[in-house]
Write a protein that holds these residues in place. Structure first.
Motif, mmCIF file in Angstrom:
data_model
loop_
_atom_site.group_PDB
_atom_site.id
_atom_site.type_symbol
_atom_site.label_atom_id
_atom_site.label_comp_id
_atom_site.label_asym_id
_atom_site.label_seq_id
_atom_site.Cartn_x
_atom_site.Cartn_y
_atom_site.Cartn_z
ATOM 1 N N PRO A 1 0.821 -1.218 0.000
ATOM 2 C CA PRO A 1 0.000 0.000 0.000
ATOM 3 C C PRO A 1 0.850 1.262 0.000
ATOM 4 N N SER A 2 0.250 2.347 -0.478
ATOM 5 C CA SER A 2 0.911 3.649 -0.442
ATOM 6 C C SER A 2 0.215 4.612 0.508
ATOM 7 N N ALA A 3 -0.945 4.243 1.029
ATOM 8 C CA ALA A 3 -1.695 5.103 1.947
ATOM 9 C C ALA A 3 -2.390 4.254 2.988
ATOM 10 N N GLY A 4 -2.627 4.860 4.151
ATOM 11 C CA GLY A 4 -3.283 4.136 5.232
ATOM 12 C C GLY A 4 -4.070 5.073 6.130
ATOM 13 N N VAL A 5 -4.713 4.490 7.124
ATOM 14 C CA VAL A 5 -5.511 5.243 8.093
ATOM 15 C C VAL A 5 -5.197 4.686 9.480
ATOM 16 N N ILE A 6 -5.041 5.574 10.467
ATOM 17 C CA ILE A 6 -4.708 5.157 11.823
ATOM 18 C C ILE A 6 -5.808 5.572 12.787
ATOM 19 N N ASP A 7 -6.047 4.745 13.786
ATOM 20 C CA ASP A 7 -7.017 5.068 14.837
ATOM 21 C C ASP A 7 -6.765 4.122 16.011
#
Length: 272
Positions: free
Chosen positions: A104-110
């Motif tokens: 992947p080149s993008a992600g989301v954190i939480d």
């Protein structure tokens, strides 16, 4: 072949996908060790049963291999990083099936705070003042398909920014194409500069507008929220029952593998 008895058991289609992706035992690679007595499929189905139904290790149904042998496999895969290796192979296969680059080149954190069971020691649990909850906190990074890239389990009193320093460094080292991560307002401050300077990673903050009233779906953040909602479908994860944070992280990986094997086993729609 194994007769499918429980909803958490792998179907034949899932096993056909899973079998070539399993880590190869040391005795098959000429590295010594004892031959394995129990079928891999039965062992994996037993672990999936525990994660999906939240039962105790000793309460695993008798038609599975003995519980201590199942736990020994769980512990070995946890300690040697095999569950993460298996999970990452599945994730690459899912991304390829979706027409994406394997990395992947993008992600989301939480993060998500959950109550801890009585077996969780005081050294790995804490009080989350925002959620008014005594337990642990799961910090996760997912890609834009909602597939897990990394997880870090801490006591619930650890702040999101402090945990993100360690988690994002780990994820960035494992995924060299990763260049952008979306986050909520809890990740502002020096973390943004740290990610750019130390990790060559852009941390984009997605904030809720002050003019908006009521519930609204925020761009990109819903992706990680959906993954967290999936974790809550695994009863072992509704509360943290693991004595160590390493086991807690391993259970998250096992839950994510169940999501991906079912996705890979579904027939792909034909293109007209």
């Amino acid at each position: 072949m194994r007769e499918r008895r429980y909803p958490s058991d792998m179907s034949d289609a899932e096993w056909a996908v899973v079998r070539p992706l399993l880590p190869v035992p040391g005795w098959l690679r000429g590295r010594g060790g004892q031959l394995e007595v129990y079928c891999h499929r039965a062992i994996l189905d037993a672990i999936r049963y525990l994660v999906d139904n939240g039962t105790k290790w000793r309460a695993i149904p008798a038609d599975f291999p003995p519980w201590d042998r199942v736990y020994a496999c769980f512990r070995r895969w946890r300690d040697h990083g095999l569950v993460r290796e298996f999970h990452d192979r599945l994730r690459r296969r899912v991304r390829e099936q979706a027409g994406r680059d394997p990395e992947p080149s993008a992600g989301v954190i939480d993060s998500q705070s959950v109550k801890a069971d009585a077996v969780v020691g005081h050294d790995s649990r804490g009080f989350d003042g925002g959620k008014l909850l005594n337990g642990r906190k799961r910090h996760v990074v997912v890609d834009t398909l909602g597939l897990l890239l990394g997880v870090l389990v801490t006591s619930a009193d650890i702040g999101d920014r402090a945990a993100a320093h360690a988690l994002l460094a780990r994820v960035a080292a494992a995924h060299h194409r990763l260049a952008l991560v979306w986050a909520d307002g809890g990740y502002t401050g020096s973390l943004v500069e740290y990610c750019l300077a130390a990790l060559a990673l852009v941390l984009a903050i997605v904030k809720r507008s002050d003019d908006v009233r009521g519930f609204v779906v925020l761009p990109k953040r819903w992706i990680v929220k959906r993954f967290i909602a999936h974790l809550m479908r695994s009863r072992r994860l509704v509360r943290d029952f693991e004595r160590s944070t390493g086991s807690a992280e391993a259970v998250v990986y096992w839950s994510a593998t169940m999501l991906m094997t079912r996705r890979l086993a579904q027939p792909r729609p034909s293109r007209v």
